[in-house]
Design a protein around this motif. Structure first.
Motif, mmCIF file in Angstrom:
data_model
loop_
_atom_site.group_PDB
_atom_site.id
_atom_site.type_symbol
_atom_site.label_atom_id
_atom_site.label_comp_id
_atom_site.label_asym_id
_atom_site.label_seq_id
_atom_site.Cartn_x
_atom_site.Cartn_y
_atom_site.Cartn_z
ATOM 1 N N PHE A 188 0.837 -1.197 0.000
ATOM 2 C CA PHE A 188 0.000 0.000 0.000
ATOM 3 C C PHE A 188 0.873 1.247 0.000
ATOM 4 O O PHE A 188 0.597 2.211 -0.705
ATOM 5 C CB PHE A 188 -0.929 0.016 1.210
ATOM 6 C CG PHE A 188 -1.718 1.288 1.322
ATOM 7 C CD1 PHE A 188 -2.817 1.506 0.512
ATOM 8 C CD2 PHE A 188 -1.351 2.272 2.220
ATOM 9 C CE1 PHE A 188 -3.536 2.684 0.591
ATOM 10 C CE2 PHE A 188 -2.063 3.444 2.316
ATOM 11 C CZ PHE A 188 -3.158 3.657 1.496
ATOM 12 N N ALA A 189 1.960 1.233 0.775
ATOM 13 C CA ALA A 189 2.858 2.389 0.830
ATOM 14 C C ALA A 189 3.521 2.617 -0.521
ATOM 15 O O ALA A 189 3.697 3.759 -0.952
ATOM 16 C CB ALA A 189 3.906 2.189 1.916
ATOM 17 N N LEU A 190 3.894 1.557 -1.211
ATOM 18 C CA LEU A 190 4.554 1.705 -2.513
ATOM 19 C C LEU A 190 3.594 2.171 -3.594
ATOM 20 O O LEU A 190 4.033 2.620 -4.643
ATOM 21 C CB LEU A 190 5.193 0.381 -2.932
ATOM 22 C CG LEU A 190 6.483 0.014 -2.211
ATOM 23 C CD1 LEU A 190 6.961 -1.351 -2.677
ATOM 24 C CD2 LEU A 190 7.552 1.052 -2.462
ATOM 25 N N SER A 191 2.297 2.071 -3.360
ATOM 26 C CA SER A 191 1.338 2.489 -4.375
ATOM 27 C C SER A 191 1.051 3.987 -4.309
ATOM 28 O O SER A 191 0.282 4.490 -5.127
ATOM 29 C CB SER A 191 0.031 1.704 -4.221
ATOM 30 O OG SER A 191 -0.621 2.097 -3.019
ATOM 31 N N GLN A 192 1.653 4.689 -3.369
ATOM 32 C CA GLN A 192 1.398 6.118 -3.221
ATOM 33 C C GLN A 192 2.257 6.902 -4.212
ATOM 34 O O GLN A 192 3.468 6.701 -4.283
ATOM 35 C CB GLN A 192 1.706 6.577 -1.801
ATOM 36 C CG GLN A 192 0.903 5.845 -0.761
ATOM 37 C CD GLN A 192 -0.586 5.951 -1.011
ATOM 38 O OE1 GLN A 192 -1.111 7.035 -1.163
ATOM 39 N NE2 GLN A 192 -1.254 4.826 -1.071
ATOM 40 N N PRO A 193 1.670 7.806 -5.003
ATOM 41 C CA PRO A 193 2.421 8.534 -6.030
ATOM 42 C C PRO A 193 3.604 9.344 -5.497
ATOM 43 O O PRO A 193 4.675 9.306 -6.122
ATOM 44 C CB PRO A 193 1.368 9.437 -6.663
ATOM 45 C CG PRO A 193 0.081 8.758 -6.416
ATOM 46 C CD PRO A 193 0.238 8.051 -5.099
ATOM 47 N N PRO A 194 3.513 10.089 -4.381
ATOM 48 C CA PRO A 194 4.698 10.849 -3.948
ATOM 49 C C PRO A 194 5.899 9.959 -3.637
ATOM 50 O O PRO A 194 7.035 10.306 -3.962
ATOM 51 C CB PRO A 194 4.228 11.578 -2.687
ATOM 52 C CG PRO A 194 2.759 11.655 -2.817
ATOM 53 C CD PRO A 194 2.350 10.412 -3.532
ATOM 54 N N ILE A 231 7.411 8.795 -6.972
ATOM 55 C CA ILE A 231 8.161 9.880 -7.633
ATOM 56 C C ILE A 231 9.516 10.048 -6.940
ATOM 57 O O ILE A 231 10.554 10.176 -7.610
ATOM 58 C CB ILE A 231 7.345 11.181 -7.613
ATOM 59 C CG1 ILE A 231 6.119 11.030 -8.517
ATOM 60 C CG2 ILE A 231 8.201 12.369 -8.049
ATOM 61 C CD1 ILE A 231 5.127 12.161 -8.392
ATOM 62 N N PHE A 232 9.526 10.038 -5.618
ATOM 63 C CA PHE A 232 10.772 10.166 -4.865
ATOM 64 C C PHE A 232 11.729 9.028 -5.205
ATOM 65 O O PHE A 232 12.918 9.260 -5.479
ATOM 66 C CB PHE A 232 10.468 10.187 -3.366
ATOM 67 C CG PHE A 232 11.686 10.134 -2.502
ATOM 68 C CD1 PHE A 232 12.505 11.240 -2.366
ATOM 69 C CD2 PHE A 232 12.013 8.968 -1.830
ATOM 70 C CE1 PHE A 232 13.633 11.189 -1.569
ATOM 71 C CE2 PHE A 232 13.134 8.913 -1.033
ATOM 72 C CZ PHE A 232 13.951 10.024 -0.902
ATOM 73 N N LEU A 233 11.236 7.791 -5.211
ATOM 74 C CA LEU A 233 12.094 6.653 -5.520
ATOM 75 C C LEU A 233 12.586 6.701 -6.962
ATOM 76 O O LEU A 233 13.727 6.308 -7.246
ATOM 77 C CB LEU A 233 11.345 5.343 -5.254
ATOM 78 C CG LEU A 233 11.021 5.052 -3.785
ATOM 79 C CD1 LEU A 233 10.197 3.781 -3.660
ATOM 80 C CD2 LEU A 233 12.295 4.949 -2.970
ATOM 81 N N ALA A 234 11.765 7.194 -7.878
ATOM 82 C CA ALA A 234 12.193 7.317 -9.276
ATOM 83 C C ALA A 234 13.311 8.343 -9.407
ATOM 84 O O ALA A 234 14.284 8.126 -10.140
ATOM 85 C CB ALA A 234 11.004 7.689 -10.155
ATOM 86 N N VAL A 235 13.192 9.471 -8.718
ATOM 87 C CA VAL A 235 14.233 10.502 -8.778
ATOM 88 C C VAL A 235 15.542 9.958 -8.211
ATOM 89 O O VAL A 235 16.611 10.148 -8.806
ATOM 90 C CB VAL A 235 13.779 11.771 -8.029
ATOM 91 C CG1 VAL A 235 14.933 12.737 -7.834
ATOM 92 C CG2 VAL A 235 12.640 12.442 -8.775
ATOM 93 N N LEU A 282 21.478 6.110 -11.385
ATOM 94 C CA LEU A 282 21.781 5.663 -12.742
ATOM 95 C C LEU A 282 22.716 6.641 -13.442
ATOM 96 O O LEU A 282 23.682 6.230 -14.095
ATOM 97 C CB LEU A 282 20.485 5.490 -13.544
ATOM 98 C CG LEU A 282 20.656 5.032 -14.989
ATOM 99 C CD1 LEU A 282 21.198 3.613 -15.011
ATOM 100 C CD2 LEU A 282 19.339 5.121 -15.721
ATOM 101 N N LEU A 283 22.437 7.945 -13.297
ATOM 102 C CA LEU A 283 23.305 8.940 -13.915
ATOM 103 C C LEU A 283 24.707 8.899 -13.315
ATOM 104 O O LEU A 283 25.710 9.037 -14.047
ATOM 105 C CB LEU A 283 22.704 10.342 -13.746
ATOM 106 C CG LEU A 283 21.465 10.629 -14.590
ATOM 107 C CD1 LEU A 283 20.887 11.981 -14.235
ATOM 108 C CD2 LEU A 283 21.797 10.564 -16.068
ATOM 109 N N ALA A 284 24.821 8.708 -12.026
ATOM 110 C CA ALA A 284 26.132 8.613 -11.390
ATOM 111 C C ALA A 284 26.887 7.391 -11.890
ATOM 112 O O ALA A 284 28.096 7.462 -12.143
ATOM 113 C CB ALA A 284 25.967 8.577 -9.875
ATOM 114 N N ALA A 285 26.202 6.258 -12.045
ATOM 115 C CA ALA A 285 26.853 5.046 -12.529
ATOM 116 C C ALA A 285 27.317 5.215 -13.965
ATOM 117 O O ALA A 285 28.440 4.823 -14.313
ATOM 118 C CB ALA A 285 25.889 3.864 -12.396
#
Length: 53
Positions: A24-30, A33-37, A43-46
């Motif tokens: 349920f916690a992972l289904s929350q949009p904020p 978005i935070f985890l995607a950022v 990924l950019l650092a790697a």
């Protein structure tokens, strides 16, 4: 001995919500978005370390 009778499961009291789990916690949009950022920054650092250094 174990109770092997086939009785009905207990009915929760009205107005009492069951605790919600991690999915349920992972289904929350904020949070997503935070985890995607954070994932994009990692990924950019790697990529920077592998190809530009």
């Amino acid at each position: 001995m174990f109770d092997t009778s086939h009785s009905d499961p207990p009915v929760p009291a009205p107005g009492v919500e069951e605790p919600r789990g991690c999915l349920f916690a992972l289904s929350q949009p904020p949070l997503m978005i935070f985890l995607a950022v954070i994932g994009i920054l990692l990924l950019l650092a790697a990529v920077h370390d592998l190809f530009l250094l």
